[in-house]
Scaffold this motif. Structure first.
Motif, PDB file in Angstrom:
ATOM      1  N   LYS A 127       0.829  -1.197   0.000  1.00  0.00           N
ATOM      2  CA  LYS A 127       0.000   0.000   0.000  1.00  0.00           C
ATOM      3  C   LYS A 127       0.866   1.251   0.000  1.00  0.00           C
ATOM      4  O   LYS A 127       1.792   1.380   0.786  1.00  0.00           O
ATOM      5  N   VAL A 128       0.574   2.156  -0.918  1.00  0.00           N
ATOM      6  CA  VAL A 128       1.235   3.454  -0.942  1.00  0.00           C
ATOM      7  C   VAL A 128       0.191   4.471  -0.518  1.00  0.00           C
ATOM      8  O   VAL A 128      -0.807   4.675  -1.213  1.00  0.00           O
ATOM      9  N   LEU A 129       0.393   5.078   0.615  1.00  0.00           N
ATOM     10  CA  LEU A 129      -0.581   6.017   1.149  1.00  0.00           C
ATOM     11  C   LEU A 129      -0.546   7.318   0.372  1.00  0.00           C
ATOM     12  O   LEU A 129       0.509   7.930   0.234  1.00  0.00           O
ATOM     13  N   GLY A 130      -1.701   7.725  -0.164  1.00  0.00           N
ATOM     14  CA  GLY A 130      -1.812   8.962  -0.903  1.00  0.00           C
ATOM     15  C   GLY A 130      -1.648   8.803  -2.404  1.00  0.00           C
ATOM     16  O   GLY A 130      -1.853   9.743  -3.157  1.00  0.00           O
ATOM     17  N   ALA A 131      -1.299   7.608  -2.915  1.00  0.00           N
ATOM     18  CA  ALA A 131      -1.071   7.414  -4.349  1.00  0.00           C
ATOM     19  C   ALA A 131      -2.381   7.358  -5.123  1.00  0.00           C
ATOM     20  O   ALA A 131      -2.431   7.779  -6.279  1.00  0.00           O
ATOM     21  N   ALA A 132      -3.436   6.865  -4.528  1.00  0.00           N
ATOM     22  CA  ALA A 132      -4.701   6.699  -5.239  1.00  0.00           C
ATOM     23  C   ALA A 132      -5.276   8.041  -5.672  1.00  0.00           C
ATOM     24  O   ALA A 132      -5.929   8.142  -6.712  1.00  0.00           O
ATOM     25  N   ARG A 133      -5.042   9.091  -4.934  1.00  0.00           N
ATOM     26  CA  ARG A 133      -5.569  10.412  -5.281  1.00  0.00           C
ATOM     27  C   ARG A 133      -4.491  11.358  -5.806  1.00  0.00           C
ATOM     28  O   ARG A 133      -4.699  12.545  -5.943  1.00  0.00           O
ATOM     29  N   GLY A 134      -3.326  10.830  -6.051  1.00  0.00           N
ATOM     30  CA  GLY A 134      -2.245  11.634  -6.619  1.00  0.00           C
ATOM     31  C   GLY A 134      -1.690  12.678  -5.669  1.00  0.00           C
ATOM     32  O   GLY A 134      -1.317  13.772  -6.104  1.00  0.00           O
ATOM     33  N   ARG A 135      -1.612  12.384  -4.422  1.00  0.00           N
ATOM     34  CA  ARG A 135      -1.097  13.341  -3.442  1.00  0.00           C
ATOM     35  C   ARG A 135       0.398  13.547  -3.666  1.00  0.00           C
ATOM     36  O   ARG A 135       1.139  12.615  -4.004  1.00  0.00           O
ATOM     37  N   PRO A 136       0.884  14.784  -3.480  1.00  0.00           N
ATOM     38  CA  PRO A 136       2.316  15.020  -3.690  1.00  0.00           C
ATOM     39  C   PRO A 136       3.192  14.365  -2.654  1.00  0.00           C
ATOM     40  O   PRO A 136       4.343  14.032  -2.940  1.00  0.00           O
ATOM     41  N   GLY A 137       2.701  14.109  -1.460  1.00  0.00           N
ATOM     42  CA  GLY A 137       3.532  13.496  -0.405  1.00  0.00           C
ATOM     43  C   GLY A 137       3.227  12.037  -0.207  1.00  0.00           C
ATOM     44  O   GLY A 137       3.319  11.540   0.917  1.00  0.00           O
ATOM     45  N   ALA A 138       2.862  11.303  -1.267  1.00  0.00           N
ATOM     46  CA  ALA A 138       2.544   9.882  -1.125  1.00  0.00           C
ATOM     47  C   ALA A 138       3.782   9.117  -0.637  1.00  0.00           C
ATOM     48  O   ALA A 138       4.903   9.406  -1.012  1.00  0.00           O
ATOM     49  N   PHE A 139       3.527   8.161   0.227  1.00  0.00           N
ATOM     50  CA  PHE A 139       4.654   7.375   0.767  1.00  0.00           C
ATOM     51  C   PHE A 139       4.217   5.958   1.038  1.00  0.00           C
ATOM     52  O   PHE A 139       3.044   5.652   1.160  1.00  0.00           O
ATOM     53  N   ARG A 140       5.220   5.083   1.107  1.00  0.00           N
ATOM     54  CA  ARG A 140       5.001   3.663   1.413  1.00  0.00           C
ATOM     55  C   ARG A 140       5.470   3.433   2.853  1.00  0.00           C
ATOM     56  O   ARG A 140       6.629   3.652   3.173  1.00  0.00           O
TER      57      ARG A 140
END
Length: 141
Positions: A127-140
């Motif tokens: 799971k990459v948190l924030g990747a589904a909505r294209g967030r700039p600070g997405a992280f694993r």
């Protein structure tokens, strides 16, 4: 001196009124049998935790029952809620017979994709948190 002549009879009348009320009530046998001294017992019980913290014994040192068991029995006898909060104040980490499970969010092993690893590798967490909505600070995590 006139205030003392009025205060003493007023105090005696107040104690007599408390004693009469205690003798006529039917809720507490202790106050009915010992009219004025029963109030002192309940007062000492209410400030008991503060006294035990500095002066007397701990919650588990009394015999034959602990203070928690006695509190449960008192609440049950009065038909009150006898459910109490989860947890303990016993020293279970240094007493034999208590299994201790210590939860840990991340294990001790540092994955090879740490910032100093130099290259990306597959991590156990997909799971990459924030990747589904294209967030700039997405992280694993």
């Amino acid at each position: 001196m006139s205030w003392a002549r009025r205060a003493v009879p007023a105090a005696v009348a107040a104690v007599a009124a408390i004693a009469a009320r205690d003798l006529l009530q039917r809720d507490h046998a202790l106050r009915r049998n010992f009219p004025v001294l029963g109030h002192a017992r309940y007062l000492i019980e209410s400030i008991g935790p503060e006294l035990r913290q500095y002066v007397v014994a701990g919650n588990d040192e009394e015999r034959p029952f602990t203070r928690d068991q006695r509190r449960w029995v008192y609440a049950s006898a009065k038909q009150e809620n006898n459910y109490f909060g989860f947890g303990t104040d016993n020293d279970i980490e240094h007493t034999a017979g208590y299994p201790i499970i210590k939860h840990r969010t991340f294990g001790r092993a540092v994955p090879p994709s740490a910032p100093g690893a130099g290259h990306d590798v597959t991590l156990p967490c997909a799971k990459v948190l924030g990747a589904a909505r294209g967030r700039p600070g997405a992280f694993r995590p």
